[in-house]
Design a protein around this motif. Structure first.
Motif, PDB file in Angstrom:
ATOM      1  N   ALA A 152       0.823  -1.206   0.000  1.00 30.87           N
ATOM      2  CA  ALA A 152       0.000   0.000   0.000  1.00 30.87           C
ATOM      3  C   ALA A 152       0.859   1.259   0.000  1.00 30.87           C
ATOM      4  CB  ALA A 152      -0.934  -0.005   1.216  1.00 30.87           C
ATOM      5  N   THR A 153       1.894   1.266   0.841  1.00 33.64           N
ATOM      6  CA  THR A 153       2.781   2.434   0.907  1.00 33.64           C
ATOM      7  C   THR A 153       3.569   2.590  -0.382  1.00 33.64           C
ATOM      8  OG1 THR A 153       3.008   2.142   3.308  1.00 33.64           O
ATOM      9  CG2 THR A 153       4.646   3.530   2.212  1.00 33.64           C
ATOM     10  N   MET A 157       7.888   5.153   7.602  1.00 36.32           N
ATOM     11  CA  MET A 157       7.839   3.705   7.824  1.00 36.32           C
ATOM     12  C   MET A 157       9.251   3.127   7.996  1.00 36.32           C
ATOM     13  SD  MET A 157       5.884   0.798   5.539  1.00 36.32           S
ATOM     14  CE  MET A 157       4.302   1.465   6.068  1.00 36.32           C
ATOM     15  N   ILE A 158      10.200   3.587   7.190  1.00 38.98           N
ATOM     16  CA  ILE A 158      11.564   3.086   7.293  1.00 38.98           C
ATOM     17  C   ILE A 158      12.225   3.570   8.581  1.00 38.98           C
ATOM     18  CG2 ILE A 158      13.869   3.202   6.248  1.00 38.98           C
ATOM     19  CD1 ILE A 158      11.828   1.293   4.892  1.00 38.98           C
ATOM     20  N   TYR A 159      11.905   4.786   9.004  1.00 38.01           N
ATOM     21  CA  TYR A 159      12.434   5.304  10.273  1.00 38.01           C
ATOM     22  C   TYR A 159      11.972   4.416  11.426  1.00 38.01           C
ATOM     23  CZ  TYR A 159      13.454   8.671  14.022  1.00 38.01           C
ATOM     24  OH  TYR A 159      13.936   9.285  15.162  1.00 38.01           O
ATOM     25  N   ILE A 160      10.687   4.095  11.435  1.00 43.10           N
ATOM     26  CA  ILE A 160      10.126   3.244  12.500  1.00 43.10           C
ATOM     27  C   ILE A 160      10.762   1.859  12.458  1.00 43.10           C
ATOM     28  CG2 ILE A 160       8.032   2.080  13.310  1.00 43.10           C
ATOM     29  CD1 ILE A 160       6.457   4.548  12.381  1.00 43.10           C
ATOM     30  N   LEU A 161      10.976   1.343  11.254  1.00 41.46           N
ATOM     31  CA  LEU A 161      11.614   0.027  11.107  1.00 41.46           C
ATOM     32  C   LEU A 161      13.011   0.033  11.714  1.00 41.46           C
ATOM     33  CD1 LEU A 161      11.682  -2.841   9.850  1.00 41.46           C
ATOM     34  CD2 LEU A 161      12.578  -1.782   7.765  1.00 41.46           C
ATOM     35  N   MET A 162      13.790   1.075  11.417  1.00 44.86           N
ATOM     36  CA  MET A 162      15.143   1.172  11.971  1.00 44.86           C
ATOM     37  C   MET A 162      15.096   1.325  13.492  1.00 44.86           C
ATOM     38  SD  MET A 162      17.414   3.434   9.260  1.00 44.86           S
ATOM     39  CE  MET A 162      16.368   4.901   9.302  1.00 44.86           C
ATOM     40  N   GLU A 163      14.145   2.128  13.970  1.00 47.08           N
ATOM     41  CA  GLU A 163      14.040   2.378  15.412  1.00 47.08           C
ATOM     42  C   GLU A 163      13.682   1.118  16.185  1.00 47.08           C
ATOM     43  OE1 GLU A 163      11.979   5.697  18.328  1.00 47.08           O
ATOM     44  OE2 GLU A 163      10.896   5.083  16.524  1.00 47.08           O
ATOM     45  N   LYS A 164      12.745   0.341  15.656  1.00 45.04           N
ATOM     46  CA  LYS A 164      12.248  -0.816  16.388  1.00 45.04           C
ATOM     47  C   LYS A 164      13.058  -2.084  16.155  1.00 45.04           C
ATOM     48  CE  LYS A 164       7.658   0.871  17.143  1.00 45.04           C
ATOM     49  NZ  LYS A 164       7.866   1.293  18.512  1.00 45.04           N
ATOM     50  N   ASP A 165      13.849  -2.076  15.097  1.00 44.13           N
ATOM     51  CA  ASP A 165      14.605  -3.278  14.767  1.00 44.13           C
ATOM     52  C   ASP A 165      16.116  -3.053  14.878  1.00 44.13           C
ATOM     53  OD1 ASP A 165      15.126  -5.872  13.869  1.00 44.13           O
ATOM     54  OD2 ASP A 165      15.160  -5.251  11.777  1.00 44.13           O
ATOM     55  N   SER A 166      16.669  -2.308  13.948  1.00 44.54           N
ATOM     56  CA  SER A 166      18.123  -2.121  13.888  1.00 44.54           C
ATOM     57  C   SER A 166      18.675  -1.395  15.112  1.00 44.54           C
ATOM     58  CB  SER A 166      18.501  -1.337  12.623  1.00 44.54           C
ATOM     59  OG  SER A 166      18.040  -1.998  11.480  1.00 44.54           O
ATOM     60  N   TYR A 167      17.955  -0.388  15.593  1.00 46.30           N
ATOM     61  CA  TYR A 167      18.447   0.412  16.720  1.00 46.30           C
ATOM     62  C   TYR A 167      18.654  -0.443  17.970  1.00 46.30           C
ATOM     63  CZ  TYR A 167      18.315   3.874  20.532  1.00 46.30           C
ATOM     64  OH  TYR A 167      18.585   4.614  21.663  1.00 46.30           O
ATOM     65  N   ARG A 168      17.755  -1.376  18.205  1.00 52.29           N
ATOM     66  CA  ARG A 168      17.882  -2.242  19.382  1.00 52.29           C
ATOM     67  C   ARG A 168      19.141  -3.098  19.290  1.00 52.29           C
ATOM     68  NH1 ARG A 168      11.573  -4.299  20.283  1.00 52.29           N
ATOM     69  NH2 ARG A 168      10.704  -2.211  20.685  1.00 52.29           N
TER      70      ARG A 168
END
Length: 210
Positions: free
Chosen positions: A135-136, A158-169
């Motif tokens: 959809a995006t 969406m990519i920012y949230i993905l990095m924050e919730k996945d890669s950042y951890r």
């Protein structure tokens, strides 16, 4: 005399240099073909400059507080990019940065630049395709028909949230951050011991002169 600290500075400096070299090495890996060579060169130059110094203890502690502190810091983005390169997922931050640059484009260049970013990161099977839902992806494609500064906003978010919730951890638990924290801890201990040593020597000097 306090001679027990003679090797500490060299040890700490070596650790700091090792981290700097690690970041620099990762940043020097071959880049994927860039849509805009000039912007890529400027970004690479800025990253190389930021990689020349080891982040301060205060910076590292800030990065641990929130992902926004990482992304709002040029050095933070450089270190985070080097981590993503080690995971072969640097396309995410490359896309985010490309969107930031896109918003600064002149009106006459919006359409051309939007097409480049779409073909580089958003289109299915693109060279550096980022992880977006259908959809995006379709919404972004439609936005390009009338290119404006905000046409990538949803995809970028969406990519920012993905990095924050996945890669950042994973970044927070990475050896890179652990090494930076350990280096600053070693330096702090070195300074404390040196200070205590100086105080002892001063007292001995005063006693000897009394």
């Amino acid at each position: 005399m306090c001679k027990g600290l003679a090797t500490l500075p060299a040890t700490c400096l070596k650790s700091a240099k090792d981290i700097k070299h690690k970041i620099s090495f990762l940043l020097q890996k071959p880049e994927h073909q860039a849509a805009d060579q000039k912007q890529m060169k400027e970004k690479t130059a800025a990253a190389a400059a930021a990689a020349k110094r080891v982040p301060t203890a205060a910076e590292v502690e800030k990065w641990k507080e929130s992902f926004s502190h990482v992304m709002n810091s040029e050095t933070g983005r450089t270190v985070f990019t080097s981590f993503l390169k080690s995971e072969f997922s640097e396309e995410n931050i490359d896309f985010w940065l490309a969107c930031e640059d896109y918003k600064k484009s002149t009106t006459s260049k919006l359409a051309t630049r939007a097409k480049q970013i779409y073909q580089q990161y958003v289109e299915a099977d693109s060279p550096n395709e980022v992880n977006l839902d259908a959809a995006t992806r379709e919404e972004t494609r439609q936005n390009m028909e009338n290119a404006c500064p905000s046409c990538f906003n949803e995809a970028q978010k969406m990519i920012y949230i993905l990095m924050e919730k996945d890669s950042y951890r994973r970044f927070l638990n990475s050896k890179l951050i652990q090494d930076l924290s350990q280096t600053h801890s070693d330096i702090a201990q070195m300074k404390k011991k040196k200070s205590n040593c100086d105080c002892t020597e001063n007292r001995q000097a005063l006693a000897g002169g009394a």
